[in-house]
Scaffold this active site. Structure first.
Site, PDB file in Angstrom:
ATOM      1  N   GLY A 116      14.256   0.148   5.190  1.00 45.57           N
ATOM      2  CA  GLY A 116      15.173  -0.578   4.654  1.00 45.57           C
ATOM      3  C   GLY A 116      16.547  -0.397   5.006  1.00 45.57           C
ATOM      4  N   TYR A 117      17.362  -0.346   3.965  1.00 41.86           N
ATOM      5  CA  TYR A 117      18.739   0.017   4.272  1.00 41.86           C
ATOM      6  C   TYR A 117      19.163   1.482   4.194  1.00 41.86           C
ATOM      7  CZ  TYR A 117      19.375  -5.115   3.079  1.00 41.86           C
ATOM      8  OH  TYR A 117      19.181  -6.131   2.809  1.00 41.86           O
ATOM      9  N   ASP A 118      18.351   2.478   4.316  1.00 46.22           N
ATOM     10  CA  ASP A 118      18.385   3.873   4.221  1.00 46.22           C
ATOM     11  C   ASP A 118      19.692   4.227   5.315  1.00 46.22           C
ATOM     12  OD1 ASP A 118      16.954   4.540   2.172  1.00 46.22           O
ATOM     13  OD2 ASP A 118      15.466   5.145   3.559  1.00 46.22           O
ATOM     14  N   LYS A 166      15.610  13.124   0.164  1.00 46.46           N
ATOM     15  CA  LYS A 166      15.837  11.656  -0.405  1.00 46.46           C
ATOM     16  C   LYS A 166      14.899  11.592  -1.465  1.00 46.46           C
ATOM     17  CE  LYS A 166      14.736   6.968   0.118  1.00 46.46           C
ATOM     18  NZ  LYS A 166      14.330   5.909   0.685  1.00 46.46           N
ATOM     19  N   GLU A 171       6.272 -15.170  -8.659  1.00 42.83           N
ATOM     20  CA  GLU A 171       7.298 -15.397  -8.110  1.00 42.83           C
ATOM     21  C   GLU A 171       8.626 -14.638  -8.490  1.00 42.83           C
ATOM     22  OE1 GLU A 171      10.166 -19.002  -6.460  1.00 42.83           O
ATOM     23  OE2 GLU A 171       8.042 -19.327  -7.004  1.00 42.83           O
ATOM     24  N   ASP A 184      11.020  -2.920  -9.314  1.00 39.56           N
ATOM     25  CA  ASP A 184      11.709  -3.874  -8.238  1.00 39.56           C
ATOM     26  C   ASP A 184      13.115  -2.953  -8.040  1.00 39.56           C
ATOM     27  OD1 ASP A 184      12.004  -6.429  -7.207  1.00 39.56           O
ATOM     28  OD2 ASP A 184      14.051  -6.873  -8.599  1.00 39.56           O
ATOM     29  N   SER A 185      13.556  -3.039  -6.593  1.00 41.15           N
ATOM     30  CA  SER A 185      14.518  -2.281  -6.200  1.00 41.15           C
ATOM     31  C   SER A 185      15.348  -2.968  -5.419  1.00 41.15           C
ATOM     32  CB  SER A 185      14.111  -0.857  -5.475  1.00 41.15           C
ATOM     33  OG  SER A 185      13.086  -1.299  -4.498  1.00 41.15           O
ATOM     34  N   ALA A 196       0.860  -1.290  -0.056  1.00 36.52           N
ATOM     35  CA  ALA A 196      -0.188  -0.083   0.036  1.00 36.52           C
ATOM     36  C   ALA A 196       0.862   1.187   0.150  1.00 36.52           C
ATOM     37  CB  ALA A 196      -0.803  -0.335   1.307  1.00 36.52           C
ATOM     38  N   ARG A 225      14.719   5.687  -7.221  1.00 37.43           N
ATOM     39  CA  ARG A 225      13.242   5.709  -7.475  1.00 37.43           C
ATOM     40  C   ARG A 225      12.781   7.002  -8.284  1.00 37.43           C
ATOM     41  NH1 ARG A 225      12.151   4.327  -3.156  1.00 37.43           N
ATOM     42  NH2 ARG A 225      12.457   1.885  -3.417  1.00 37.43           N
TER      43      ARG A 225
HETATM   44  P1  IMP Z   1      11.278  -4.967  -3.417  1.00 37.50           P
HETATM   45  O1  IMP Z   1      10.039  -4.580  -2.762  1.00 37.50           O
HETATM   46  O2  IMP Z   1      11.107  -6.309  -3.904  1.00 37.50           O
HETATM   47  O3  IMP Z   1      11.559  -3.942  -4.658  1.00 37.50           O
HETATM   48  O4  IMP Z   1      12.426  -4.950  -2.300  1.00 37.50           O
HETATM   49  C1  IMP Z   1      13.380  -3.811  -2.130  1.00 37.50           C
HETATM   50  C2  IMP Z   1      14.394  -4.069  -1.212  1.00 37.50           C
HETATM   51  O5  IMP Z   1      15.056  -3.105  -1.258  1.00 37.50           O
HETATM   52  C3  IMP Z   1      13.738  -3.929   0.279  1.00 37.50           C
HETATM   53  O6  IMP Z   1      14.156  -4.725   1.011  1.00 37.50           O
HETATM   54  C4  IMP Z   1      13.911  -2.697   0.492  1.00 37.50           C
HETATM   55  O7  IMP Z   1      14.096  -2.268   1.804  1.00 37.50           O
HETATM   56  C5  IMP Z   1      15.272  -2.242  -0.297  1.00 37.50           C
HETATM   57  N1  IMP Z   1      15.010  -0.870  -0.763  1.00 37.50           N
HETATM   58  C6  IMP Z   1      14.642  -0.643  -1.798  1.00 37.50           C
HETATM   59  N2  IMP Z   1      14.590   0.901  -2.000  1.00 37.50           N
HETATM   60  C7  IMP Z   1      15.081   1.377  -0.797  1.00 37.50           C
HETATM   61  C8  IMP Z   1      15.343   2.672  -0.235  1.00 37.50           C
HETATM   62  O8  IMP Z   1      15.150   3.564  -1.027  1.00 37.50           O
HETATM   63  N3  IMP Z   1      15.864   2.696   0.749  1.00 37.50           N
HETATM   64  C9  IMP Z   1      16.146   1.797   1.807  1.00 37.50           C
HETATM   65  N4  IMP Z   1      15.883   0.465   1.132  1.00 37.50           N
HETATM   66  C10 IMP Z   1      15.552   0.089   0.027  1.00 37.50           C
END
Ligand code: IMP
Length: 206
Positions: A163-165, A185, A49, A78-79, A20, A191
C-alpha cells in the site's frame, strides 16, 4: 478500566475478512492467546458494503454482519492513510484511491495522487489508522482505534510492506515503513497499536 469491557471467553472467533494475508497475521496474534480463527471467506459469508464514513463505523458494520450471520464472536478491521493537508483524506477511501477500472489496485498511482494534491501545503503530517472491532451475535461491540503518526515523503522509498508504506516515515524514524525491517514496522504500526488495546481490554492473559 478493563472492568468496563466485555472479555472474550470463546476459544474461536470469525475473522470478517476475505483477505488471506490479513487472516494469517491476525491468526498468529490470536494463537498466542489460545484463540483459533475461521475466516468469513471460509464460511462463505457475504461481504457487506463499507458504507460508513469512519474506520470504526466500517469495521463495526463488517464485524456485526459476520457475528450475526455465524452466531459466533467476530473480529473485523478497517484501515487507511490520512494526510493532514488533505483534511484526513484519503482516510476511509484509501483503498478506493488505488482502485482501477479493471478491479486491480494501483498504489503507485494512489500515492502520486496524494502528492499531487498535498504538495503545495507546508504541512507534511500524515498518519495510518487501524480500527479493530469485536462483535457478539447479541449486537455488543468493543472497538479500538490504533494510529501511527509521522509525515509523508516524496518520492516513495523502499520495497517492503504494501500500500502506502513507501511514502510514510513514522515519527522519530528516518526510514519509510517500506524501507525498514518488517519486524520494526510491525512493532510500531497502527495495527500493532490497535491490537495491543484489544488484547489489554478483552483477551485472556498469555
Ligand atoms: P482495508 O483493507 O479496507 O482496510 O483498506 C486499507 C487501505 O489502506 C488499503 O488500501 C491499504 O493498502 C492501506 N493500508 C492500510 N494499512 C496499511 C499499512 O500498514 N501500510 C500501507 N498501506 C496500508
Amino acid at each position: 478500566m478493563s472492568g468496563a469491557h466485555r472479555p472474550l471467553t470463546e476459544k474461536r472467533l470469525v475473522l470478517a475478512t476475505h483477505n488471506a494475508g490479513k487472516a494469517r497475521e491476525v491468526a498468529a496474534l490470536l494463537a498466542g492467546h489460545g484463540i483459533a480463527v475461521v475466516t468469513a471467506g471460509e464460511l462463505g459469508l457475504p461481504v457487506p458494503e463499507e458504507t460508513e464514513t469512519t474506520f470504526i463505523g466500517n469495521a463495526s458494520l463488517k464485524a456485526l454482519a459476520a457475528a450475526r450471520a455465524s452466531g459466533t464472536v467476530a473480529l473485523a478491521d478497517d484501515s487507511g492513510f490520512s494526510a493532514a493537508a488533505l483534511d484526513g483524506a484519503p482516510g476511509v477511501y484509501t483503498a478506493d484511491w488505488a482502485e482501477q477500472p479493471d478491479g486491480t489496485r494501483d498504489y503507485a498511482g494512489a500515492m502520486a495522487k496524494v502528492e499531487r494534491l498535498a504538495r503545495h501545503s507546508p504541512d507534511r503530517a500524515a498518519w495510518f489508522s487501524c480500527a479493530l472491532v469485536l462483535a457478539w451475535p447479541d449486537g455488543h461491540v468493543e472497538a479500538f482505534l490504533g494510529e501511527a503518526h509521522g509525515r509523508w515523503v516524496w518520492p516513495p522509498r523502499g520495497d517492503h510492506g504494501f500500500g502506502y508504506d513507501p511514502m510514510f516515515v513514522p515519527e522519530g524514524e528516518t526510514q519509510t515503513f517500506a524501507e525498514m525491517d518488517p519486524a520494526r514496522k510491525h512493532a510500531i504500526s497502527h495495527r500493532a497499536a490497535a491490537f495491543r488495546m484489544l488484547e489489554e481490554a478483552c483477551l485472556p492473559k498469555g
